[in-house]
Design a protein around this motif. Structure first.
Motif, mmCIF file in Angstrom:
data_model
loop_
_atom_site.group_PDB
_atom_site.id
_atom_site.type_symbol
_atom_site.label_atom_id
_atom_site.label_comp_id
_atom_site.label_asym_id
_atom_site.label_seq_id
_atom_site.Cartn_x
_atom_site.Cartn_y
_atom_site.Cartn_z
ATOM 1 N N ILE A 51 2.354 7.332 1.480
ATOM 2 C CA ILE A 51 3.053 8.643 1.560
ATOM 3 C C ILE A 51 3.837 8.968 0.418
ATOM 4 O O ILE A 51 4.717 8.122 -0.051
ATOM 5 C CB ILE A 51 3.913 8.671 2.964
ATOM 6 C CG1 ILE A 51 3.077 8.291 4.116
ATOM 7 C CG2 ILE A 51 4.457 10.067 2.943
ATOM 8 C CD1 ILE A 51 2.017 9.180 4.450
ATOM 9 N N ASN A 52 3.423 10.150 -0.261
ATOM 10 C CA ASN A 52 4.175 10.573 -1.653
ATOM 11 C C ASN A 52 4.845 11.862 -1.014
ATOM 12 O O ASN A 52 4.535 12.515 -0.325
ATOM 13 C CB ASN A 52 2.987 10.901 -2.666
ATOM 14 C CG ASN A 52 2.501 9.525 -3.077
ATOM 15 O OD1 ASN A 52 2.893 8.554 -2.609
ATOM 16 N ND2 ASN A 52 1.829 9.544 -4.222
ATOM 17 N N ASP A 53 5.996 12.382 -1.870
ATOM 18 C CA ASP A 53 6.654 13.614 -1.530
ATOM 19 C C ASP A 53 5.776 14.542 -2.301
ATOM 20 O O ASP A 53 4.629 14.380 -3.148
ATOM 21 C CB ASP A 53 7.917 13.444 -2.111
ATOM 22 C CG ASP A 53 8.261 13.219 -3.693
ATOM 23 O OD1 ASP A 53 7.323 13.342 -4.290
ATOM 24 O OD2 ASP A 53 9.370 13.105 -3.649
ATOM 25 N N ALA A 54 6.053 15.948 -2.403
ATOM 26 C CA ALA A 54 5.324 16.922 -2.727
ATOM 27 C C ALA A 54 5.211 16.758 -4.461
ATOM 28 O O ALA A 54 4.409 17.212 -4.927
ATOM 29 C CB ALA A 54 6.296 18.295 -2.776
ATOM 30 N N ASN A 55 6.145 15.894 -5.218
ATOM 31 C CA ASN A 55 6.000 15.758 -6.572
ATOM 32 C C ASN A 55 5.286 14.550 -7.003
ATOM 33 O O ASN A 55 5.270 14.057 -8.152
ATOM 34 C CB ASN A 55 7.556 15.566 -7.002
ATOM 35 C CG ASN A 55 8.019 17.232 -6.868
ATOM 36 O OD1 ASN A 55 7.754 18.108 -6.838
ATOM 37 N ND2 ASN A 55 9.531 17.041 -6.452
ATOM 38 N N GLY A 56 4.938 13.702 -5.706
ATOM 39 C CA GLY A 56 4.105 12.615 -6.237
ATOM 40 C C GLY A 56 4.870 11.157 -6.150
ATOM 41 O O GLY A 56 4.314 10.362 -6.397
ATOM 42 N N ASN A 57 6.104 11.387 -5.816
ATOM 43 C CA ASN A 57 6.994 10.104 -5.925
ATOM 44 C C ASN A 57 6.457 9.494 -4.609
ATOM 45 O O ASN A 57 6.404 10.243 -3.491
ATOM 46 C CB ASN A 57 8.325 10.555 -5.826
ATOM 47 C CG ASN A 57 8.772 11.093 -6.981
ATOM 48 O OD1 ASN A 57 8.854 10.952 -8.191
ATOM 49 N ND2 ASN A 57 9.520 12.545 -6.745
ATOM 50 N N VAL A 58 6.229 8.055 -4.753
ATOM 51 C CA VAL A 58 5.885 7.297 -3.504
ATOM 52 C C VAL A 58 6.943 7.106 -3.008
ATOM 53 O O VAL A 58 7.927 6.488 -3.214
ATOM 54 C CB VAL A 58 5.226 5.866 -4.237
ATOM 55 C CG1 VAL A 58 4.691 5.084 -2.959
ATOM 56 C CG2 VAL A 58 4.239 6.387 -5.137
ATOM 57 N N LEU A 59 6.998 7.442 -1.654
ATOM 58 C CA LEU A 59 7.916 7.218 -0.667
ATOM 59 C C LEU A 59 7.954 5.747 0.269
ATOM 60 O O LEU A 59 8.754 5.094 0.329
ATOM 61 C CB LEU A 59 8.002 8.255 0.390
ATOM 62 C CG LEU A 59 8.366 9.719 -0.020
ATOM 63 C CD1 LEU A 59 8.156 10.645 1.070
ATOM 64 C CD2 LEU A 59 9.669 9.803 -0.745
ATOM 65 N N GLY A 60 6.614 5.598 0.229
ATOM 66 C CA GLY A 60 6.328 4.310 0.913
ATOM 67 C C GLY A 60 5.052 4.094 1.419
ATOM 68 O O GLY A 60 4.061 4.960 1.329
ATOM 69 N N SER A 61 4.511 2.778 2.021
ATOM 70 C CA SER A 61 3.508 2.648 2.247
ATOM 71 C C SER A 61 3.208 1.333 3.403
ATOM 72 O O SER A 61 4.137 0.630 3.335
ATOM 73 C CB SER A 61 2.344 2.023 1.182
ATOM 74 O OG SER A 61 1.096 1.891 1.397
ATOM 75 N N VAL A 62 2.350 1.551 4.356
ATOM 76 C CA VAL A 62 2.282 0.312 5.333
ATOM 77 C C VAL A 62 0.706 0.146 5.613
ATOM 78 O O VAL A 62 -0.293 0.795 5.024
ATOM 79 C CB VAL A 62 2.653 0.957 6.749
ATOM 80 C CG1 VAL A 62 3.934 1.543 6.879
ATOM 81 C CG2 VAL A 62 1.764 2.092 7.147
ATOM 82 N N GLY A 63 0.417 -1.151 6.008
ATOM 83 C CA GLY A 63 -0.864 -1.561 6.304
ATOM 84 C C GLY A 63 -0.990 -1.496 7.643
ATOM 85 O O GLY A 63 0.047 -1.870 8.306
ATOM 86 N N ALA A 64 -2.006 -1.052 8.143
ATOM 87 C CA ALA A 64 -2.100 -0.855 9.698
ATOM 88 C C ALA A 64 -3.588 -1.412 10.041
ATOM 89 O O ALA A 64 -4.671 -1.093 9.337
ATOM 90 C CB ALA A 64 -2.004 0.574 9.989
ATOM 91 N N ALA A 65 -3.408 -2.264 11.144
ATOM 92 C CA ALA A 65 -4.573 -2.858 11.942
ATOM 93 C C ALA A 65 -4.537 -3.265 13.222
ATOM 94 O O ALA A 65 -3.558 -3.951 13.394
ATOM 95 C CB ALA A 65 -5.314 -3.931 10.898
ATOM 96 N N GLY A 66 -5.164 -2.578 14.238
ATOM 97 C CA GLY A 66 -5.236 -2.832 15.700
ATOM 98 C C GLY A 66 -3.563 -2.753 16.238
ATOM 99 O O GLY A 66 -3.451 -3.671 16.898
ATOM 100 N N GLY A 67 -3.257 -1.739 15.679
ATOM 101 C CA GLY A 67 -1.811 -1.567 16.345
ATOM 102 C C GLY A 67 -0.661 -2.179 15.608
ATOM 103 O O GLY A 67 0.625 -2.112 15.993
ATOM 104 N N GLN A 68 -0.826 -3.146 14.595
ATOM 105 C CA GLN A 68 0.211 -3.888 13.866
ATOM 106 C C GLN A 68 0.328 -3.389 12.515
ATOM 107 O O GLN A 68 -0.688 -2.877 11.785
ATOM 108 C CB GLN A 68 -0.522 -5.165 13.731
ATOM 109 C CG GLN A 68 -0.515 -6.163 15.085
ATOM 110 C CD GLN A 68 0.793 -6.148 15.950
ATOM 111 O OE1 GLN A 68 1.671 -6.941 15.426
ATOM 112 N NE2 GLN A 68 0.523 -6.007 17.280
ATOM 113 N N PHE A 69 1.518 -3.515 11.958
ATOM 114 C CA PHE A 69 1.935 -2.768 10.874
ATOM 115 C C PHE A 69 2.654 -3.657 9.904
ATOM 116 O O PHE A 69 3.372 -4.593 10.392
ATOM 117 C CB PHE A 69 2.801 -1.317 11.009
ATOM 118 C CG PHE A 69 2.359 -0.312 11.935
ATOM 119 C CD1 PHE A 69 1.584 0.554 11.174
ATOM 120 C CD2 PHE A 69 2.318 -0.584 13.351
ATOM 121 C CE1 PHE A 69 0.881 1.526 11.957
ATOM 122 C CE2 PHE A 69 1.840 0.480 13.785
ATOM 123 C CZ PHE A 69 0.938 1.437 13.304
#
Length: 141
Positions: A51-69
């Protein structure tokens, strides 16, 4: 020759997505909110959602599989919460959370915080058979 054919067929089955952690990765923006950008990368059955903000700054990221993060160490990863990991901050919400991403299995919302940061929350998406706390408590389910 067979391996080359399989590789080519696999390459055409899904457009290439590269650039996890970058401001403007080579991936489609799949955000459900015009104030944010959401990018999905898939490797070995795991979705990596950035997920990035409107200016392209990276806010964060998750890996997701089978309900686990799992929270990835990019952007402001200390402000990403999942069912498995809480974020710690002394800032208070400055506005209500807004949905940024929803693919039917994973939902990510963003909450502007009093210190100017944005907290992300990744959760499994509710299915039609699931019951959220408000609905369950008010409708006796």
């Amino acid at each position: 020759m067979l391996a080359t054919g399989l590789l080519s067929a696999t390459a055409f089955a899904q457009p290439p997505s590269t650039g996890l952690g970058q401001a403007w990765p080579n991936a489609p923006d799949v955000s459900v909110n015009p104030n944010y950008h959401a990018y999905v990368f898939v490797l070995a059955g795991v979705q990596y959602i950035q997920i990035n903000d409107a200016n392209g700054n990276v806010l964060g990221s998750v890996g997701a599989a089978g309900g686990q993060f799992i929270v990835l160490p990019i952007g402001h990863s200390q402000l990403v919460t999942t069912p498995q990991q809480a974020a710690t901050t002394s800032a208070k919400p400055a506005a209500a959370p807004t949905q940024v991403y929803n693919d039917g299995t994973t939902t990510i919302s963003a909450t502007p915080m009093s210190d100017g940061t944005t907290q992300l929350q990744a959760t499994p998406a509710l299915s039609a058979d699931d019951c959220d706390v408000v609905t369950c408590s008010t409708h006796g389910s």
